[in-house]
Scaffold this motif. Structure first.
Motif, PDB file in Angstrom:
ATOM      1  N   ARG A  90       2.938  14.207  -6.573  1.00 17.70           N
ATOM      2  CA  ARG A  90       1.806  14.776  -7.322  1.00 17.70           C
ATOM      3  C   ARG A  90       1.256  13.757  -8.314  1.00 17.70           C
ATOM      4  N   GLN A  91       2.126  12.922  -8.855  1.00 14.56           N
ATOM      5  CA  GLN A  91       1.687  11.906  -9.810  1.00 14.56           C
ATOM      6  C   GLN A  91       0.753  10.896  -9.134  1.00 14.56           C
ATOM      7  N   ALA A  92       1.104  10.449  -7.942  1.00 14.06           N
ATOM      8  CA  ALA A  92       0.254   9.525  -7.199  1.00 14.06           C
ATOM      9  C   ALA A  92      -1.071  10.196  -6.845  1.00 14.06           C
ATOM     10  N   ALA A  93      -1.009  11.450  -6.438  1.00 10.12           N
ATOM     11  CA  ALA A  93      -2.229  12.199  -6.116  1.00 10.12           C
ATOM     12  C   ALA A  93      -3.088  12.367  -7.364  1.00 10.12           C
ATOM     13  N   ALA A  94      -2.464  12.680  -8.492  1.00 12.68           N
ATOM     14  CA  ALA A  94      -3.202  12.900  -9.737  1.00 12.68           C
ATOM     15  C   ALA A  94      -4.001  11.669 -10.130  1.00 12.68           C
ATOM     16  N   SER A  95      -3.426  10.513  -9.973  1.00 16.92           N
ATOM     17  CA  SER A  95      -4.120   9.276 -10.305  1.00 16.92           C
ATOM     18  C   SER A  95      -5.383   9.112  -9.463  1.00 16.92           C
ATOM     19  N   GLN A  96      -5.255   9.339  -8.179  1.00 16.58           N
ATOM     20  CA  GLN A  96      -6.387   9.220  -7.252  1.00 16.58           C
ATOM     21  C   GLN A  96      -7.462  10.270  -7.553  1.00 16.58           C
ATOM     22  N   ILE A  97      -7.034  11.504  -7.769  1.00 14.06           N
ATOM     23  CA  ILE A  97      -7.975  12.592  -8.032  1.00 14.06           C
ATOM     24  C   ILE A  97      -8.718  12.360  -9.350  1.00 14.06           C
ATOM     25  N   ALA A  98      -7.973  12.018 -10.403  1.00 12.68           N
ATOM     26  CA  ALA A  98      -8.591  11.795 -11.713  1.00 12.68           C
ATOM     27  C   ALA A  98      -9.657  10.712 -11.648  1.00 12.68           C
ATOM     28  N   GLN A  99      -9.377   9.670 -10.908  1.00  6.59           N
ATOM     29  CA  GLN A  99     -10.344   8.577 -10.770  1.00  6.59           C
ATOM     30  C   GLN A  99     -11.626   9.059 -10.080  1.00  6.59           C
ATOM     31  N   ARG A 100     -11.480   9.789  -9.003  1.00  8.96           N
ATOM     32  CA  ARG A 100     -12.656  10.231  -8.242  1.00  8.96           C
ATOM     33  C   ARG A 100     -13.494  11.257  -8.984  1.00  8.96           C
ATOM     34  N   ILE A 101     -12.846  12.280  -9.540  1.00  7.90           N
ATOM     35  CA  ILE A 101     -13.632  13.324 -10.201  1.00  7.90           C
ATOM     36  C   ILE A 101     -14.142  12.857 -11.560  1.00  7.90           C
ATOM     37  N   GLY A 102     -13.456  11.865 -12.141  1.00  6.00           N
ATOM     38  CA  GLY A 102     -13.872  11.323 -13.431  1.00  6.00           C
ATOM     39  C   GLY A 102     -15.248  10.684 -13.390  1.00  6.00           C
ATOM     40  N   ARG A 103     -15.670  10.227 -12.250  1.00  2.00           N
ATOM     41  CA  ARG A 103     -17.006   9.626 -12.100  1.00  2.00           C
ATOM     42  C   ARG A 103     -18.115  10.613 -12.438  1.00  2.00           C
ATOM     43  N   ASP A 104     -17.824  11.890 -12.267  1.00  2.00           N
ATOM     44  CA  ASP A 104     -18.816  12.932 -12.577  1.00  2.00           C
ATOM     45  C   ASP A 104     -18.498  13.652 -13.878  1.00  2.00           C
ATOM     46  N   GLY A 105     -17.632  13.062 -14.700  1.00  2.00           N
ATOM     47  CA  GLY A 105     -17.339  13.633 -16.003  1.00  2.00           C
ATOM     48  C   GLY A 105     -16.279  14.718 -16.036  1.00  2.00           C
ATOM     49  N   TRP A 106     -15.555  14.900 -14.930  1.00  3.77           N
ATOM     50  CA  TRP A 106     -14.499  15.910 -14.876  1.00  3.77           C
ATOM     51  C   TRP A 106     -13.175  15.310 -15.326  1.00  3.77           C
ATOM     52  N   THR A 107     -12.352  16.135 -15.955  1.00  6.20           N
ATOM     53  CA  THR A 107     -11.003  15.758 -16.361  1.00  6.20           C
ATOM     54  C   THR A 107     -10.015  16.585 -15.553  1.00  6.20           C
ATOM     55  N   LEU A 108      -9.072  15.916 -14.926  1.00  2.12           N
ATOM     56  CA  LEU A 108      -8.061  16.613 -14.137  1.00  2.12           C
ATOM     57  C   LEU A 108      -7.124  17.378 -15.056  1.00  2.12           C
ATOM     58  N   LEU A 109      -6.941  18.660 -14.776  1.00  2.00           N
ATOM     59  CA  LEU A 109      -5.981  19.466 -15.531  1.00  2.00           C
ATOM     60  C   LEU A 109      -4.616  19.446 -14.863  1.00  2.00           C
ATOM     61  N   ASN A 110      -4.587  19.707 -13.556  1.00  2.00           N
ATOM     62  CA  ASN A 110      -3.321  19.619 -12.826  1.00  2.00           C
ATOM     63  C   ASN A 110      -3.540  19.609 -11.317  1.00  2.00           C
ATOM     64  N   VAL A 111      -2.551  19.061 -10.638  1.00  2.00           N
ATOM     65  CA  VAL A 111      -2.511  19.072  -9.176  1.00  2.00           C
ATOM     66  C   VAL A 111      -1.635  20.254  -8.794  1.00  2.00           C
ATOM     67  N   LEU A 112      -2.215  21.186  -8.055  1.00  2.00           N
ATOM     68  CA  LEU A 112      -1.482  22.394  -7.686  1.00  2.00           C
ATOM     69  C   LEU A 112      -0.529  22.163  -6.528  1.00  2.00           C
ATOM     70  N   GLY A 113      -0.950  21.341  -5.564  1.00  2.00           N
ATOM     71  CA  GLY A 113      -0.089  21.104  -4.414  1.00  2.00           C
ATOM     72  C   GLY A 113      -0.653  20.070  -3.471  1.00  2.00           C
TER      73      GLY A 113
END
Length: 96
Positions: A52-75
């Motif tokens: 989940r940590q590796a996924a979180a890094s990837q997700i945060a980077q992608r959604i961050g481009r549009d101003g979103w902040t990752l809260l958590n990776v559910l699965g």
């Protein structure tokens, strides 16, 4: 004979390439001012599927481009879990 050799070589080459499993994650994100929340589903590269940590890094980077902040990776899941999440994710289904 030559045809059999070529077919055998082709089969060996095809088997030597590892099959890549599809990998997806579902997550929750927020955006401030004004507060907005979303649930999303994202396709990830194999390198981000180990944890989940590796996924979180990837997700945060992608959604961050549009101003979103990752809260958590559910699965993390494969393509078998896509259909059951599509409706809930709405506009954020495979958006990023």
């Amino acid at each position: 004979m030559m045809k059999h050799i070529l077919l055998s070589l082709g089969l060996v080459a095809a088997l030597a390439v590892p099959a890549q499993a599809e990998c997806y994650a579902d997550y929750k994100a927020k955006r401030d001012n004004p507060l907005k929340l979303h649930y999303g589903v994202i396709e990830l590269p194999d390198t981000a599927c180990g944890s989940r940590q590796a996924a979180a890094s990837q997700i945060a980077q992608r959604i961050g481009r549009d101003g979103w902040t990752l809260l958590n990776v559910l699965g993390l899941f494969d393509s078998n879990g896509l259909d059951q999440r599509k409706e809930s994710a709405g506009a954020y289904f495979l958006r990023y």
